[in-house]
Design an enzyme around this catalytic site. Structure first.
Site, mmCIF file in Angstrom:
data_model
loop_
_atom_site.group_PDB
_atom_site.id
_atom_site.type_symbol
_atom_site.label_atom_id
_atom_site.label_comp_id
_atom_site.label_asym_id
_atom_site.label_seq_id
_atom_site.Cartn_x
_atom_site.Cartn_y
_atom_site.Cartn_z
ATOM 1 N N GLU A 47 -7.244 1.234 7.473
ATOM 2 C CA GLU A 47 -7.671 0.789 8.805
ATOM 3 C C GLU A 47 -6.512 0.249 9.642
ATOM 4 O OE1 GLU A 47 -7.602 -1.118 6.265
ATOM 5 O OE2 GLU A 47 -6.667 -2.896 7.133
ATOM 6 N N LYS A 51 -13.047 -2.292 -1.248
ATOM 7 C CA LYS A 51 -12.033 -2.623 -2.253
ATOM 8 C C LYS A 51 -12.697 -3.238 -3.478
ATOM 9 C CE LYS A 51 -8.214 -3.737 0.925
ATOM 10 N NZ LYS A 51 -7.233 -2.769 0.437
ATOM 11 N N LYS A 103 -0.204 -5.942 13.231
ATOM 12 C CA LYS A 103 -1.513 -5.637 12.646
ATOM 13 C C LYS A 103 -2.253 -6.945 12.418
ATOM 14 C CE LYS A 103 -3.698 -4.034 8.325
ATOM 15 N NZ LYS A 103 -3.555 -3.292 7.043
ATOM 16 N N ASP A 152 -4.217 -10.043 5.779
ATOM 17 C CA ASP A 152 -3.952 -8.743 6.396
ATOM 18 C C ASP A 152 -3.643 -8.856 7.892
ATOM 19 O OD1 ASP A 152 -3.528 -6.109 5.788
ATOM 20 O OD2 ASP A 152 -5.610 -5.482 6.089
ATOM 21 N N ASP A 168 -9.683 -7.712 5.404
ATOM 22 C CA ASP A 168 -9.783 -6.292 5.073
ATOM 23 C C ASP A 168 -10.561 -6.121 3.766
ATOM 24 O OD1 ASP A 168 -9.514 -3.596 4.690
ATOM 25 O OD2 ASP A 168 -7.355 -3.666 4.204
ATOM 26 N N ARG A 219 -3.509 1.373 10.070
ATOM 27 C CA ARG A 219 -2.860 2.437 10.844
ATOM 28 C C ARG A 219 -3.736 2.857 12.031
ATOM 29 N NH1 ARG A 219 -2.473 6.288 5.661
ATOM 30 N NH2 ARG A 219 -2.355 4.231 4.681
ATOM 31 N N ASP A 274 -10.508 2.266 4.312
ATOM 32 C CA ASP A 274 -9.570 1.212 3.912
ATOM 33 C C ASP A 274 -8.166 1.465 4.483
ATOM 34 O OD1 ASP A 274 -8.725 -1.101 2.729
ATOM 35 O OD2 ASP A 274 -8.658 -0.306 0.678
HETATM 36 N N1 BES Z 1 -4.220 -4.072 3.880
HETATM 37 C C1 BES Z 1 -4.129 -2.968 2.998
HETATM 38 C C2 BES Z 1 -2.755 -2.844 2.342
HETATM 39 C C3 BES Z 1 -2.443 -3.852 1.264
HETATM 40 C C4 BES Z 1 -2.970 -3.700 0.006
HETATM 41 C C5 BES Z 1 -1.568 -4.859 1.503
HETATM 42 C C6 BES Z 1 -2.641 -4.601 -0.988
HETATM 43 C C7 BES Z 1 -1.221 -5.746 0.511
HETATM 44 C C8 BES Z 1 -1.760 -5.629 -0.733
HETATM 45 C C9 BES Z 1 -4.393 -1.671 3.740
HETATM 46 O O1 BES Z 1 -5.297 -1.750 4.779
HETATM 47 C C10 BES Z 1 -4.963 -0.716 2.747
HETATM 48 O O2 BES Z 1 -6.028 -0.980 2.266
HETATM 49 N N2 BES Z 1 -4.239 0.348 2.450
HETATM 50 C C11 BES Z 1 -4.660 1.290 1.492
HETATM 51 C C12 BES Z 1 -4.379 2.668 2.024
HETATM 52 C C13 BES Z 1 -5.000 3.759 1.219
HETATM 53 C C14 BES Z 1 -6.498 3.750 1.418
HETATM 54 C C15 BES Z 1 -4.426 5.068 1.655
HETATM 55 C C16 BES Z 1 -3.889 1.044 0.196
HETATM 56 O O3 BES Z 1 -2.711 0.717 0.254
HETATM 57 O O4 BES Z 1 -4.503 1.132 -0.863
HETATM 58 ZN ZN ZN Z 2 -5.454 -3.550 5.698
HETATM 59 MN MN MN Z 3 -7.282 -1.526 4.142
#
Ligand code: BES
Ligand code: ZN
Ligand code: MN
Length: 513
Positions: free
Chosen positions: A336, A264, A252, A275, A257, A338, A334
């Protein structure tokens, strides 16, 4: 950073010229009658120094020694953890001084690979966006570490493999640490292309047009909100036979992000430059492969773009079509990672892979579940899962297997598309993995959620380079296993594996890892 392996034992070390001589001392230390062991014996008796792991004693121009500085470092029982603690403590002292090279003298039986990895990790200092104006000033760069052992032949196999992995880890950390305006998708692709300088490595980079032609609508959708151009990177390392199915690694590569339209909160959003740590780990593995040259075939895929809320950004509720032909309802922009991975996993199919392993800072939920100690491992194949778990333990880069029951996929159902990109809050790391699984064909597949392990926050803020060590251990193990089963004369098995064995598993002047 240059590493070299030199032959030196304690009785000769007093005459060894070095800017810094670091002597690792374990609990079973027995003083001989040479100058240096006499000095160590005295320091132990006076209790100025102890062999407890991580204890250090430093001296400038000690009498009778050719080295300018001497650092004694305790390694306790002399096991992996003890050596790591000793090397770390010694490097901390050295880093505060002016020395740019040092010699690390190991006691008999100490793990050379652990020493190299620990020294490389502790010597790394991020520099690329710092200048001479920075306060406090950066210490001069350590450019050379000489690892001194009594028996060079016995240690050389371990040493060469570890140096290759250390270089890979350093590359991964460096790219992961660089800010998003310096580590853009374009620059990541340039870093990948640079690896072609090593033999056995090929690289292909796709831009927006090529990605559109392939129908990668999910990657395109995430990239749409940013002015920064996406890149899809394909790396190949051909170390095995031409008929050997490759292991495909998928990283990834979200270089920033923001969350997109589902933006966020501001706090700690800067950390979303990390990210792309999955992508950085793929670059690191290829750097290590180039040097270790194990007898395996590996493909590296990186899906890279920014996730920003620009005017053309994908919106919550939009339905997109990815390369697999499945439609996806983007309920949360968010989620993204996946999305971009779904197209990369679809693309992976063309390699008829032996296994596909993706690496992603995918969910905050995985940080809650496992913290910064173990990466999350999701896997459809027990043999692959066991090999990866074992590799993680051996490389001190551990992971933990998480479930993939189909019941977790229930809430990914969508009213308006084949699948939704988010489910509810429960088991968020698992539902993310279940989403990815929709794009996996019937090859063994593993997914690493490294959201908790890829970087550290707080005082030690920065990338860890995980899971490069785990992945390299796995790939080197695969090469060794192939070498053990290959018939003599097999085209792919003729190359030396990183453990110093030839195709038939015979040791070639060195011991195995
Ligand atoms: N890059 C983030 C995951 C992340 C968050 C990694 C904090 C490290 C620290 C990912 O793209 C994301 O935002 N995931 C969301 C998914 C949710 C919207 C279902 C998350 O984990 O909040
Ligand atoms: Zn992300
Ligand atoms: Mn994200």
């Amino acid at each position: 950073m240059d590493f070299e392996l030199i032959g030196l034992s304690l009785p000769d070390a007093a005459r060894h010229k070095a800017a810094v001589l670091v002597v690792l001392v374990a609990d079973d230390f027995a003083a001989g009658d040479d100058a240096l062991s006499g000095l160590i014996g005295q320091a132990l008796r006076s209790e100025d120094f102890r062999t407890k792991a991580g204890t250090v004693l430093a001296a400038y121009r000690p009498a009778g020694l050719a080295a300018t500085r001497l650092v004694l470092a305790g390694t306790g029982a002399g096991d992996g953890a003890g050596v790591q603690a000793g090397v770390q403590a010694a490097l901390k002292i050295v880093r505060h001084g002016p020395a740019q090279e040092l010699t690390l003298l190991l006691p008999d039986g100490a793990d050379v690979a652990v020493t190299v990895m620990a020294a490389a990790e502790a010597a790394y200092v991020y520099r690329s966006t710092k200048t001479e104006h920075t306060q406090p000033p950066l210490p001069p760069e350590v450019t050379r570490i000489s690892v001194a052992v009594a028996d060079v032949d016995r240690a050389s196999g371990d040493f060469d493999g570890a140096v290759a992995v250390a270089h890979g880890v350093a590359l991964a950390r460096e790219w992961a640490n660089r800010p998003a305006n310096h580590a853009t998708p374009t620059r990541l692709a340039e870093a990948a292309r640079k690896l072609v300088g090593y033999s056995s490595i090929r690289c292909k980079v796709l831009g927006p047009k090529a990605v559109a032609r392939l129908g990668m609508g999910a990657l395109q959708a995430v990239a749409a909100g940013s002015a920064e151009e996406l890149r899809f990177i394909e790396l190949r390392y051909d170390g095995g036979g031409s008929d050997d199915a490759p292991v495909v690694l998928v990283g990834k590569g979200i270089t920033f992000d923001s969350g997109g339209i589902s933006i966020k909160p501001a706090a700690a959003m800067d950390e979303m430059k990390f990210d792309m740590c999955g992508a950085a780990s793929v670059l690191g593995v290829f750097r290590a492969l180039a040097e270790a040259r194990p007898a395996v075939n590996v493909v590296g895929l990186i899906a890279s773009c920014e996730n920003l809320p620009g005017a053309a950004a994908v919106k919550p509720g939009d339905v997109i079509t990815g390369m697999s032909g499945q439609t996806i309802e983007v309920l949360n922009t968010d989620a993204e990672g996946r999305l971009v991975l779904s197209d990369a996993l679809t693309y992976a199919q063309r390699f008829k892979p032996r296994a596909v392993i993706d690496i992603a800072t995918l969910t905050g939920a995985c940080v809650i579940a496992l913290g910064g100690v173990r990466s999350g491992l999701f896997c459809t194949d027990d043999a692959l899962a066991d090999a990866l778990l074992q590799a993680g333990e051996a490389a001190q880069d551990p992971c933990w297997r998480m479930p993939l029951d189909d019941a977790y996929a229930k809430d990914l159902r969508s009213h308006f598309a084949d699948v939704a990109n988010v489910a509810g809050r429960p088991a968020g790391a698992v539902t993310a993995a279940k989403f990815l699984q929709c794009f996996v064909a019937d090859w063994p597949w593993a997914h690493f959620d490294i959201a908790g392990t890829a970087w550290k926050t707080g005082d030690a803020k920065g990338a860890t380079g995980r899971p490069v060590r785990l992945l390299m251990q796995y790939l080197l193990d695969q090469a060794d296993a192939a070498a053990d089963t290959a018939p003599a004369g097999n085209a792919g098995g003729k190359r030396k594996t990183a453990s110093g064995k030839d195709a038939a598993g015979r040791a070639s002047g060195s011991t195995g890892r």
